[in-house]
Each structure stands twice: as C-alpha cells, then as structure tokens.
Design a protein around this motif. Sequence first.
Motif, PDB file in Angstrom:
ATOM      1  N   ALA A  71      47.287  63.573  76.471  1.00  0.00           N
ATOM      2  CA  ALA A  71      47.756  63.981  75.142  1.00  0.00           C
ATOM      3  C   ALA A  71      47.860  62.785  74.206  1.00  0.00           C
ATOM      4  O   ALA A  71      47.965  62.957  72.984  1.00  0.00           O
ATOM      5  CB  ALA A  71      49.103  64.687  75.254  1.00  0.00           C
ATOM      6  N   ASP A  72      47.832  61.570  74.769  1.00  0.00           N
ATOM      7  CA  ASP A  72      47.912  60.352  73.963  1.00  0.00           C
ATOM      8  C   ASP A  72      46.552  60.082  73.332  1.00  0.00           C
ATOM      9  O   ASP A  72      45.562  59.855  74.036  1.00  0.00           O
ATOM     10  CB  ASP A  72      48.335  59.173  74.845  1.00  0.00           C
ATOM     11  N   CYS A  73      46.487  60.110  72.017  1.00  0.00           N
ATOM     12  CA  CYS A  73      45.221  59.903  71.302  1.00  0.00           C
ATOM     13  C   CYS A  73      45.037  58.471  70.844  1.00  0.00           C
ATOM     14  O   CYS A  73      44.177  58.188  70.003  1.00  0.00           O
ATOM     15  CB  CYS A  73      45.139  60.842  70.100  1.00  0.00           C
ATOM     16  N   GLY A  74      45.832  57.550  71.372  1.00  0.00           N
ATOM     17  CA  GLY A  74      45.685  56.147  71.019  1.00  0.00           C
ATOM     18  C   GLY A  74      46.437  55.782  69.748  1.00  0.00           C
ATOM     19  O   GLY A  74      46.970  56.644  69.043  1.00  0.00           O
ATOM     20  N   ASP A  75      46.469  54.484  69.457  1.00  0.00           N
ATOM     21  CA  ASP A  75      47.140  53.996  68.247  1.00  0.00           C
ATOM     22  C   ASP A  75      46.431  54.570  67.018  1.00  0.00           C
ATOM     23  O   ASP A  75      45.231  54.325  66.822  1.00  0.00           O
ATOM     24  CB  ASP A  75      47.073  52.468  68.220  1.00  0.00           C
ATOM     25  N   PRO A  76      47.110  55.309  66.169  1.00  0.00           N
ATOM     26  CA  PRO A  76      46.450  55.970  65.028  1.00  0.00           C
ATOM     27  C   PRO A  76      45.928  55.011  63.969  1.00  0.00           C
ATOM     28  O   PRO A  76      45.197  55.443  63.072  1.00  0.00           O
ATOM     29  CB  PRO A  76      47.548  56.881  64.469  1.00  0.00           C
ATOM     30  N   HIS A  77      46.287  53.743  64.047  1.00  0.00           N
ATOM     31  CA  HIS A  77      45.830  52.762  63.054  1.00  0.00           C
ATOM     32  C   HIS A  77      44.762  51.814  63.617  1.00  0.00           C
ATOM     33  O   HIS A  77      44.364  50.887  62.916  1.00  0.00           O
ATOM     34  CB  HIS A  77      47.021  51.936  62.545  1.00  0.00           C
ATOM     35  N   THR A  78      44.313  52.033  64.846  1.00  0.00           N
ATOM     36  CA  THR A  78      43.436  51.070  65.519  1.00  0.00           C
ATOM     37  C   THR A  78      42.019  51.587  65.668  1.00  0.00           C
ATOM     38  O   THR A  78      41.784  52.709  66.118  1.00  0.00           O
ATOM     39  CB  THR A  78      43.994  50.708  66.911  1.00  0.00           C
ATOM     40  N   LEU A  79      41.062  50.737  65.285  1.00  0.00           N
ATOM     41  CA  LEU A  79      39.640  50.952  65.527  1.00  0.00           C
ATOM     42  C   LEU A  79      39.237  50.142  66.754  1.00  0.00           C
ATOM     43  O   LEU A  79      39.716  49.008  66.921  1.00  0.00           O
ATOM     44  CB  LEU A  79      38.799  50.517  64.331  1.00  0.00           C
ATOM     45  N   VAL A  80      38.368  50.690  67.591  1.00  0.00           N
ATOM     46  CA  VAL A  80      37.944  50.016  68.809  1.00  0.00           C
ATOM     47  C   VAL A  80      36.420  49.910  68.823  1.00  0.00           C
ATOM     48  O   VAL A  80      35.727  50.894  68.530  1.00  0.00           O
ATOM     49  CB  VAL A  80      38.421  50.768  70.068  1.00  0.00           C
ATOM     50  N   TRP A  81      35.930  48.747  69.147  1.00  0.00           N
ATOM     51  CA  TRP A  81      34.503  48.545  69.406  1.00  0.00           C
ATOM     52  C   TRP A  81      34.375  48.058  70.851  1.00  0.00           C
ATOM     53  O   TRP A  81      35.071  47.114  71.257  1.00  0.00           O
ATOM     54  CB  TRP A  81      33.904  47.510  68.464  1.00  0.00           C
ATOM     55  N   VAL A  82      33.490  48.676  71.647  1.00  0.00           N
ATOM     56  CA  VAL A  82      33.317  48.319  73.054  1.00  0.00           C
ATOM     57  C   VAL A  82      31.825  48.112  73.317  1.00  0.00           C
ATOM     58  O   VAL A  82      30.997  48.937  72.926  1.00  0.00           O
ATOM     59  CB  VAL A  82      33.859  49.427  73.987  1.00  0.00           C
ATOM     60  N   GLY A  83      31.480  47.033  74.012  1.00  0.00           N
ATOM     61  CA  GLY A  83      30.074  46.820  74.353  1.00  0.00           C
ATOM     62  C   GLY A  83      29.778  45.378  74.696  1.00  0.00           C
ATOM     63  O   GLY A  83      30.675  44.551  74.869  1.00  0.00           O
ATOM     64  N   ARG A  84      28.482  45.081  74.805  1.00  0.00           N
ATOM     65  CA  ARG A  84      28.016  43.721  75.062  1.00  0.00           C
ATOM     66  C   ARG A  84      27.793  43.029  73.729  1.00  0.00           C
ATOM     67  O   ARG A  84      27.087  43.556  72.864  1.00  0.00           O
ATOM     68  CB  ARG A  84      26.715  43.757  75.873  1.00  0.00           C
ATOM     69  N   VAL A  85      28.359  41.859  73.572  1.00  0.00           N
ATOM     70  CA  VAL A  85      28.270  41.135  72.303  1.00  0.00           C
ATOM     71  C   VAL A  85      26.903  40.484  72.186  1.00  0.00           C
ATOM     72  O   VAL A  85      26.521  39.640  73.002  1.00  0.00           O
ATOM     73  CB  VAL A  85      29.387  40.077  72.201  1.00  0.00           C
ATOM     74  N   GLU A  86      26.157  40.875  71.150  1.00  0.00           N
ATOM     75  CA  GLU A  86      24.842  40.313  70.867  1.00  0.00           C
ATOM     76  C   GLU A  86      24.498  40.640  69.422  1.00  0.00           C
ATOM     77  O   GLU A  86      25.100  41.537  68.810  1.00  0.00           O
ATOM     78  CB  GLU A  86      23.793  40.885  71.824  1.00  0.00           C
ATOM     79  N   PRO A  87      23.535  39.922  68.836  1.00  0.00           N
ATOM     80  CA  PRO A  87      23.223  40.134  67.411  1.00  0.00           C
ATOM     81  C   PRO A  87      22.856  41.574  67.071  1.00  0.00           C
ATOM     82  O   PRO A  87      23.159  42.047  65.965  1.00  0.00           O
ATOM     83  CB  PRO A  87      22.044  39.177  67.172  1.00  0.00           C
ATOM     84  N   ALA A  88      22.186  42.296  67.996  1.00  0.00           N
ATOM     85  CA  ALA A  88      21.768  43.665  67.699  1.00  0.00           C
ATOM     86  C   ALA A  88      22.950  44.597  67.458  1.00  0.00           C
ATOM     87  O   ALA A  88      22.783  45.665  66.848  1.00  0.00           O
ATOM     88  CB  ALA A  88      20.915  44.215  68.844  1.00  0.00           C
ATOM     89  N   LYS A  89      24.149  44.216  67.903  1.00  0.00           N
ATOM     90  CA  LYS A  89      25.327  45.070  67.713  1.00  0.00           C
ATOM     91  C   LYS A  89      25.923  44.927  66.315  1.00  0.00           C
ATOM     92  O   LYS A  89      26.785  45.711  65.928  1.00  0.00           O
ATOM     93  CB  LYS A  89      26.395  44.742  68.765  1.00  0.00           C
ATOM     94  N   ASP A  90      25.505  43.932  65.563  1.00  0.00           N
ATOM     95  CA  ASP A  90      25.884  43.733  64.157  1.00  0.00           C
ATOM     96  C   ASP A  90      27.392  43.777  63.943  1.00  0.00           C
ATOM     97  O   ASP A  90      27.907  44.525  63.096  1.00  0.00           O
ATOM     98  CB  ASP A  90      25.194  44.777  63.268  1.00  0.00           C
TER      99      ASP A  90
END
Length: 577
Positions: free
Chosen positions: A307-326
């Motif tokens: 039921a917890d939908c996460g912090d309502p003020h937070t954006l999350v980016w998840v992945g491998r850091v590389e230039p193509a991810k911009d």
Amino acid sequence: MRIGLLTEGGYPHVSGDARLWCDRLVRGLGRHEFEIYALSRSERQEAEGWIPLPPQVSRVRTAPLWTAGDDGVAYGRRARRQFAEAYEELAAAFCAAPEPGAPQSASGPVGPEEDRFGNALYALAELARDEGGLVGALRSETAVRALERACRAPGAIRAARTARVPDLLDVAAHVERALRPLSLDWYEDDGLGSVDLCHATTGGAAALPGLLAGHFAGVPLLVTEYGVHLRAHYLGTSGGGPSAVRALLASFQRRLASEVYRRAVCITPGNTHARRWQERCGADRDKLRTVYPGMEASRFTEVGESADCGDPHTLVWVGRVEPAKDLISLLHAFAEIRKEDPKARLRIIGSAADAEGEAYLGHCRALAAQLFPDEAEGVHAVGDNPVSFEEIGGPEVPDRAEAYAAGAVVVLSSVVEGFPISLVEAMFCGRATVSTDVGAVVEVIGGTGLVVPPRNPRALAEACLAMLRDPERRERLGAAARARAQELFTVEQNVAAFHGIYLEIVSRAPVRRVLVDDAGEPLPFGVPAEAHLPGRWTELRHLAGKPRWAWAPGRAVAPVRAAGPFQEPVPATEGAL
C-alpha cells in the motif's frame, strides 16, 4: 526434441549478454534436451566459468572469438584457387553499393548481391570443412588483395574507393573474426547435424553455425533478437574510425544479416522496434513473431502489492550510468521541477560499467553541484540534498525492488534504448512512469505512463510535475502498468511462446536420423508413424522460394514450395516418389 542453442558472448558463461533469459528458457523447457554451442568474446569471460546448468543440458561446446593467429592449415594449389574464387565473390558482394530502388525486404525477389554473398559464404564453409579451417586464409595476402580489387571495381561503395592498405587489413581481420564459426567442427552428425532445431539467441556470428547446420544437414533455424545485431553494430561504430572501414564492415554485416533472415524459418524479435529494424534489413514479415522478453516478476511482488506508494515528492531513476541514458537532460529537467516544487527530490540509483561510464558519472555529479550550488555540499549522500547518487546494494537500497520503492515516479531519460528493462521492472512494482520516446518504450508502456520526446528537458519536467501533483493519477497508472507487465512480460509467457514455436517448426521438419538403443540397435517405434507420411511431417521448409529434397527413413519426399514458414505445405506429387 533436441535443441541446439547458439549463443555469443553470454550463456552459459557467468557474464555476458542474454544470460538470464537463456537460462530461464532452458529451465522452463525441462522436457526438451538442449545442446549449447557458445562463442566467447574474451579470455576473462571464459576464465569466469559457467553458471550451474540444469540436467536437460546434455552437452556444451565452446569456441573463442577473441583469439588471433594462424590455424596452421596449409592449402594446396587447388584449395588456394577455390578460396581465392570464393573470397573474391564474397568481397565483391559486400563491397558493391546497393542498387537504386533495390527491395528492402526479403518478401520481394532476392537481389543478385544477396544471392552472390550467400553462395560465396557456403563455398567458404565447404572449403573449411574439407581442409580443416579458414583462419589463416581469411587473413592472408590473397584475401587482402581480393578486398582491394573489390573496392576499386566499378559500382563499389563510394567510401570504399578511398580504402588504403591499413584499412584493408583492418577489414580483413574483422571479417575473419566474424567468419570464424566457419572453421569449427560443429556440423557433423555428432554435433549440430543431429539436432532437431537450431535456436540462435542473436544474429551475427551466433547465427552462422545455424546457417551451416541448415546448409550441411537441413536443420531448421530459429533466430531471436532482443537487440538487433546490425543495429548494435551501427551504434558501436558510429564513434569514429576510417570511413572506408566503417562503410565496408557495415555492408558486410548488412549482407550477413540479410542471409540470416533469408535462411531462418522463423525470426522472433523482442518488440516492434526490433521488428521494424529486421524488416528494413531484409526479414520477411511472414517469418516474424514478436516474443517479449520474460522477466522474473516475483522479485517485485512485495513492492507491487504494498500500500506504500513511495515518497510522493521523489523521482527515481534506475539503471546503468552511460551517455545513452542522458542524465544531463534529466538534471536540467529537475532544475525546472525544483522551481515549481521545492520539496521535489531526485534519486539517481545505478553504477557505471566501464571507464566511459565512470567519466560520465563524474560529469553528472559536477553538473548537479553546479545546478544546485546552495546544496552542493554532500551532494552524494541521501538527506536534505535535492539530488543523490546511489548504488544498489547499500543499506539504503539493498536491491532493485527497493530502488523503485524509494519514490512515487520512475523516470527514464534515454536517447537510445532497445527494450527498457528498468521500465518493465518499475511497472511490476506498480509505479507511475515518465519516459522518453525511444526504442520500444511506447510499446512497453502501452498508455500506462507519460512519454515525452528525448533531449527535451522542459517536456520531461512538465510531465514529472504533472505526475507529482496528481496522486490519484499516479495510483491509477501504476496499477494499470503492473497489470500490463504481468500479462506480457513474465518468464511464463516467454517460455510458453517458444515452446509453441519449437513444436511448430519441428512438426514441419524432416526426420533425418534413425533412433537407436544403448546397444546400437534401431528402435522401430522411436519415431512417430506420422513422421513417415509425405507432406506436412517430412517436408523440409524451403528457403527463399527454392525447392530442396527432404529425406525420411526409407524414402524421399519430392521438393515443394512454401510461401511462409507457418503455412500449410504443398503435398508431394505422386510421380516424384
């Protein structure tokens, strides 16, 4: 049935491409027998070993693509002449510029250069089988001179006409590496010649053993591409290098992809974006069946059902850091978001895989400090700072599921993307998403998230603000996203799809071998009785509209023609038997 699984740079090695989905496929099809034929890309990959294999894997054969040097095979005069003629044809085919108005799809007539390339390829394969190898010949002066003549011939690619000797040596080395599977001893009756079906897990070098198994033994070939091999080659060579080398290698890979698509009885792209690439590169749409990658949904069940939908003020980016991810555009977009919503936070969760990624990550950290100077101190930590850079595995983010649970909205900002795995994982977690319109993103989202143009920080910021300001919309879209992911992107649907395709292909392939018991005696009922009937059960699918003979135990079946790999065959005529 017996499946020959063909891989390059992945399964069964611990690291590499397509490792997870291959393992899930093999484990999910426990009733079939698998033989794995793996090409490795580096000495390190081989040294890391294999993952534990299930009992249905009866054999693993490996060969390196990373070694160099002569194979020690000395050709006689006749063999040298045969090699020179075949390689001359191969070089002429991929050095030739495409004719204006030439068909882009294999559904039309096969062009002369495609047919020329294929004939030369199989002539080289037959020479390698007869003489014991091609490695030295493919790097010889004969090969380089043939390349030079093809580049100088009328009708050659414009960039190829400027090729110099170092360029020709470079091209010859790359072609030898790509054609190294021709020199392997995998195609006899104790190898791929005895399997019921070859399944190549990517195009390029991995599909070559399947082409040769079809050429020498009539084994049908299935090709799966979740990332189109030709597209990956284009992206990998776009950074620089001599234009002549890039043009020649691109043409070679394009001809090879066309031959793979032409000879495969079925091609399974992982999404519509890959499908369009394959059609553009010559794949017949009648052979194409989209099969989405299967992902382990159970890892994200707890977060998705919470039921917890996460912090309502937070954006999350998840992945491998590389230039193509911009991430640069994402940071600029977040600067706009902070002006409208001072409580907003951005958590960038991921790590770099190589030196280029490390340099890019450092650049992103510096930009974050520049965009938020009043809060730059401690910008790498989680706290009051609006931007944080974290890695999965720490106390704050122990696994990927917890990464998506950290915020209310998951963002994808890529400029290049194939199948967006992080997006699907966020959908399994029931998170609302904001993504850029690249690769298969729109197809994956299917209306359950917001999509904006790539490299547009303002549009990205407006979409994120719309999500942050509307909790009911986030909840509604998150629930729809989770339902869509569970329907389309699970391991179960992937395994079931391939199981059906395997049966479909093998039902239309001939019975090529007699089954024997442990004493070597024939098993009279080892093959179903219907396999001896002409037509559907013994007919071998014909490639590029060319009739071929198919043999069943004790009788021959007349050649037939087929318009597509999954259409009813034309029965053999009575007079042909």
